[in-house]
Design an enzyme around this catalytic site. Structure first.
Site, mmCIF file in Angstrom:
data_model
loop_
_atom_site.group_PDB
_atom_site.id
_atom_site.type_symbol
_atom_site.label_atom_id
_atom_site.label_comp_id
_atom_site.label_asym_id
_atom_site.label_seq_id
_atom_site.Cartn_x
_atom_site.Cartn_y
_atom_site.Cartn_z
ATOM 1 N N SER A 66 15.794 10.294 -35.646
ATOM 2 C CA SER A 66 15.844 8.890 -35.247
ATOM 3 C C SER A 66 16.685 8.674 -33.995
ATOM 4 O O SER A 66 16.384 9.201 -32.931
ATOM 5 C CB SER A 66 16.351 8.042 -36.411
ATOM 6 O OG SER A 66 16.254 6.668 -36.120
ATOM 7 N N HIS A 67 17.763 7.927 -34.119
ATOM 8 C CA HIS A 67 18.592 7.531 -32.983
ATOM 9 C C HIS A 67 19.691 8.549 -32.684
ATOM 10 O O HIS A 67 20.501 8.318 -31.784
ATOM 11 C CB HIS A 67 19.233 6.176 -33.277
ATOM 12 C CG HIS A 67 19.983 6.164 -34.578
ATOM 13 N ND1 HIS A 67 19.349 6.233 -35.791
ATOM 14 C CD2 HIS A 67 21.312 6.109 -34.849
ATOM 15 C CE1 HIS A 67 20.256 6.212 -36.761
ATOM 16 N NE2 HIS A 67 21.451 6.141 -36.219
ATOM 17 N N ASP B 181 14.419 3.402 -29.808
ATOM 18 C CA ASP B 181 15.244 4.572 -30.082
ATOM 19 C C ASP B 181 14.444 5.861 -30.072
ATOM 20 O O ASP B 181 13.294 5.894 -29.621
ATOM 21 C CB ASP B 181 15.957 4.402 -31.423
ATOM 22 C CG ASP B 181 15.011 4.482 -32.615
ATOM 23 O OD1 ASP B 181 13.834 4.094 -32.454
ATOM 24 O OD2 ASP B 181 15.433 4.929 -33.695
ATOM 25 N N ARG C 176 30.696 2.002 -42.349
ATOM 26 C CA ARG C 176 30.169 0.832 -41.671
ATOM 27 C C ARG C 176 30.732 -0.427 -42.318
ATOM 28 O O ARG C 176 30.705 -0.566 -43.540
ATOM 29 C CB ARG C 176 28.641 0.827 -41.691
ATOM 30 C CG ARG C 176 28.092 1.911 -40.780
ATOM 31 C CD ARG C 176 26.610 1.860 -40.585
ATOM 32 N NE ARG C 176 26.237 2.773 -39.502
ATOM 33 C CZ ARG C 176 25.064 3.350 -39.371
ATOM 34 N NH1 ARG C 176 24.121 3.125 -40.261
ATOM 35 N NH2 ARG C 176 24.819 4.148 -38.350
ATOM 36 N N LYS D 214 11.306 14.112 -42.322
ATOM 37 C CA LYS D 214 11.121 13.049 -43.301
ATOM 38 C C LYS D 214 9.691 13.100 -43.813
ATOM 39 O O LYS D 214 8.756 13.317 -43.041
ATOM 40 C CB LYS D 214 11.400 11.683 -42.671
ATOM 41 C CG LYS D 214 11.241 10.517 -43.647
ATOM 42 C CD LYS D 214 11.681 9.196 -43.041
ATOM 43 C CE LYS D 214 10.719 8.694 -41.999
ATOM 44 N NZ LYS D 214 10.961 7.278 -41.654
ATOM 45 N N ASP E 192 11.308 3.437 -33.968
ATOM 46 C CA ASP E 192 11.268 2.434 -35.029
ATOM 47 C C ASP E 192 12.334 1.345 -34.887
ATOM 48 O O ASP E 192 12.314 0.363 -35.631
ATOM 49 C CB ASP E 192 11.340 3.077 -36.419
ATOM 50 C CG ASP E 192 12.616 3.870 -36.666
ATOM 51 O OD1 ASP E 192 13.464 3.949 -35.757
ATOM 52 O OD2 ASP E 192 12.759 4.424 -37.773
ATOM 53 N N ARG E 193 13.243 1.499 -33.926
ATOM 54 C CA ARG E 193 14.278 0.485 -33.735
ATOM 55 C C ARG E 193 14.061 -0.256 -32.420
ATOM 56 O O ARG E 193 13.350 0.205 -31.539
ATOM 57 C CB ARG E 193 15.670 1.126 -33.751
ATOM 58 C CG ARG E 193 15.972 1.827 -35.051
ATOM 59 C CD ARG E 193 17.389 2.344 -35.103
ATOM 60 N NE ARG E 193 17.612 3.084 -36.339
ATOM 61 C CZ ARG E 193 18.768 3.118 -36.994
ATOM 62 N NH1 ARG E 193 19.802 2.448 -36.541
ATOM 63 N NH2 ARG E 193 18.882 3.812 -38.112
#
Length: 542
Positions: free
Chosen positions: A112-113, A276, A495, A125, A280-281
């Site tokens: 991903s990012h 990203d 977070r 994934k 997906d972002r």
């Protein structure tokens, strides 16, 4: 002839919220990737001769694993593999391909990012037949299989030419190298009013899109520049690179600072956007106006009817628990359900499949709808463009009018990255233990109304997901949420999500840090981040 390779388990192959992510050098260990892929094939529900979709974000090590996965799929009874040309397939495009061609599932090779390169990150994934990330029951079965696996299977076959579209065969299995963009672009034309957007571009609507040398470059060149008519050069950093040009492909204000600086200048176009590593972002910035992902979800939902694909209205809106409650106010106004789920797009899948929700979003820059079963960065950008074209308004005007109608949820996320895992666990354990005594306690001007460890009962299948983050809700609609992230590859990321609701008629255009200052102070008092970790400030603020 099928070859059987003896192997032994690795103890660190438990998938997180977005699959298995580790450093490249971990995946380069003999049998490491093969064990995980074989475990997927061993537990995946599929008929003999099924179709497997395969692709990734172009990061380092993608091509190597794709070739091995093809040979393993041939040995495990698949009849066809659809693989993106060059090994490229964005996560939302992979979801669409799985659904369109009736595949039994797909392997998406991405972290991903996260950064890419020989010393950086890699991931695998598995998405199921609905196009969405494997649910917890499947990922749990995959992990259990990794802990007992004693062999993996492949066939002896040369590498497939991934750069030439067409069909070849690996033993009895067909391998079709497909255009990674065509099916996805056609779907976008079904959802949005491309004629209206093209007209707006001709009338002077300008934009800047930063593909961050990641997977959305080819998609953005085709859709934004070729089909919508934005000027050449609108798409920046549009060539996917194995190391993302040495940058961090995370569309936030830290890693997309060049875009942010442009959009805050007097030379800014109407809208700036970024996506990203795996597409997906999204990041949305208007001229002189940054839109938080939480607000973007709410504003898109409130205006989705302006796009042809959503003209009949929404069935419901879903958000992850840490995402601000801004979208809930839109759902209430529209008279539709609002759902609060744990973090992880897989939790939206049941709602979408059951027709309970149309638009979903997460504060971590992920927004999407029922057109696929993944969040979709470029989809969000196109919906914003459709809204701008339909209204003739600026991003700033849309935001101001939205807040004037619904009030404003001031919001920020503070990330403490690479924290020593034991320290992070100790912090969360202590925080969880303090929950019973928090209600009624005051921290400065804030009084705790409720405090809990978030648990979610799926309204479709009744499954229970516990310990999904610690929530502290203050009187007046303010809150702070604490959770450990499952998307990193080393250490832990703490977070902290901070939210303050300012009602209609209140101070709706103040600086976010100022409005959140009291909640930030309360969060430190409640969790003791500095005491547990030694950190005096977050690494990233979004």
């Amino acid at each position: 002839m099928i070859r059987t390779h003896p192997s032994t388990p690795f103890d660190d192959q438990k998938p997180g919220t977005s699959g298995l992510r580790k450093k490249v050098r971990v995946f380069q260990q003999p049998n490491y990737a093969e064990n995980f892929i074989q475990s997927v094939f061993d537990v995946a529900e599929r008929e003999a001769g099924s179709t497997l979709v395969l692709g990734g974000d172009g990061r380092f090590h993608n091509r190597t694993v794709i070739q091995q996965a093809i040979r393993m799929a041939a040995a495990n009874g698949y009849g066809r593999v659809l693989v993106g040309q060059g090994g490229i397939l964005s996560t939302p495009a992979a979801s669409h391909v799985i659904r369109k061609y009736g595949a039994s599932g797909g392997l998406i090779l991405s972290a991903s990012h996260n950064p890419g390169g020989p010393d950086e990150d890699f991931g695998i994934k598995y998405n199921t037949a609905n196009g969405g990330p494997a649910p917890e029951g499947v990922t749990g079965a995959i992990y259990a299989r990794t802990q007992e696996i004693d062999r993996w299977l492949d066939v002896d076959a040369p590498d497939v030419d991934l750069d030439t579209r067409g069909v070849t065969h690996v033993r009895e299995m067909a391998v079709q190298v497909i255009d990674p963009v065509a099916d996805y672009a056609a779907l976008m034309e079904e959802l949005f009013d491309f004629d209206a957007m093209r007209a707006a571009v001709k009338d002077g609507l300008g934009m800047a899109f930063d593909a961050m040398h990641a997977v959305t470059g080819p998609y953005a060149h085709e859709i934004l520049e070729k089909r919508l008519g934005f000027a050449k050069g609108t798409v920046r950093n549009g060539t996917p690179l194995e190391d993302f040009g040495g940058h961090h492909p995370d569309p936030n204000l830290v890693h997309a600072k060049v875009l942010y600086d442009l959009m805050m200048s007097n030379d800014a176009p109407a809208i700036g956007a970024a996506s990203d590593g795996d597409g997906d972002r999204n990041l949305i910035i208007g001229k002189h106006r940054f839109i938080t992902p939480s607000d973007s979800l709410a504003m898109l939902a409130a205006n989705a009817h302006l796009a042809s694909g959503y003209a009949d209205g929404l069935k419901g809106i879903a958000r992850s628990m840490p995402t601000s409650a801004a979208a809930d106010r839109v759902a209430e106004a529209l008279g539709i359900p609002a759902f609060e789920t744990p973090t992880g797009w897989k939790f939206f899948g049941n709602l979408l499949d059951a027709g309970k929700a149309t638009i979903c979003g997460e504060e971590s820059a992920g927004t999407g709808s029922d057109h696929v079963r993944e969040k979709d960065g470029l989809w969000a950008v196109l919906l914003w463009l459709n809204i701008l074209a339909a209204t003739g308004k600026s991003v700033d005007q849309i935001a101001r009018e939205h807040w004037a109608r619904f009030g404003r949820n001031y919001y920020a996320r503070h990330d403490y990255e690479g924290v020593e895992s034991d320290s992070a666990d100790a912090l969360m354990d202590a925080l969880t233990g303090s929950l019973p005594g928090l209600p009624g306690t005051s921290f400065g001007p804030l009084t705790v109304a409720e405090a809990d460890s978030f648990a979610y009962t799926d309204p479709v299948d009744g499954s229970l997901s516990e310990n999904q983050g610690v929530r502290v809700l203050f009187e007046g609609g303010n809150r702070v949420v604490f959770r450990l992230s499952g998307t990193g590859t080393q250490g832990a990321t703490i977070r902290v999500y901070l939210e303050r609701y300012e009602p209609v008629g209140g101070n709706l255009d103040a600086e976010t840090p100022t409005m959140l200052a009291e909640i930030i102070a309360a969060a430190e008092q409640i969790a003791g981040i500095e005491r547990h970790t030694g950190r005096t400030a977050p690494d990233v603020v979004t």
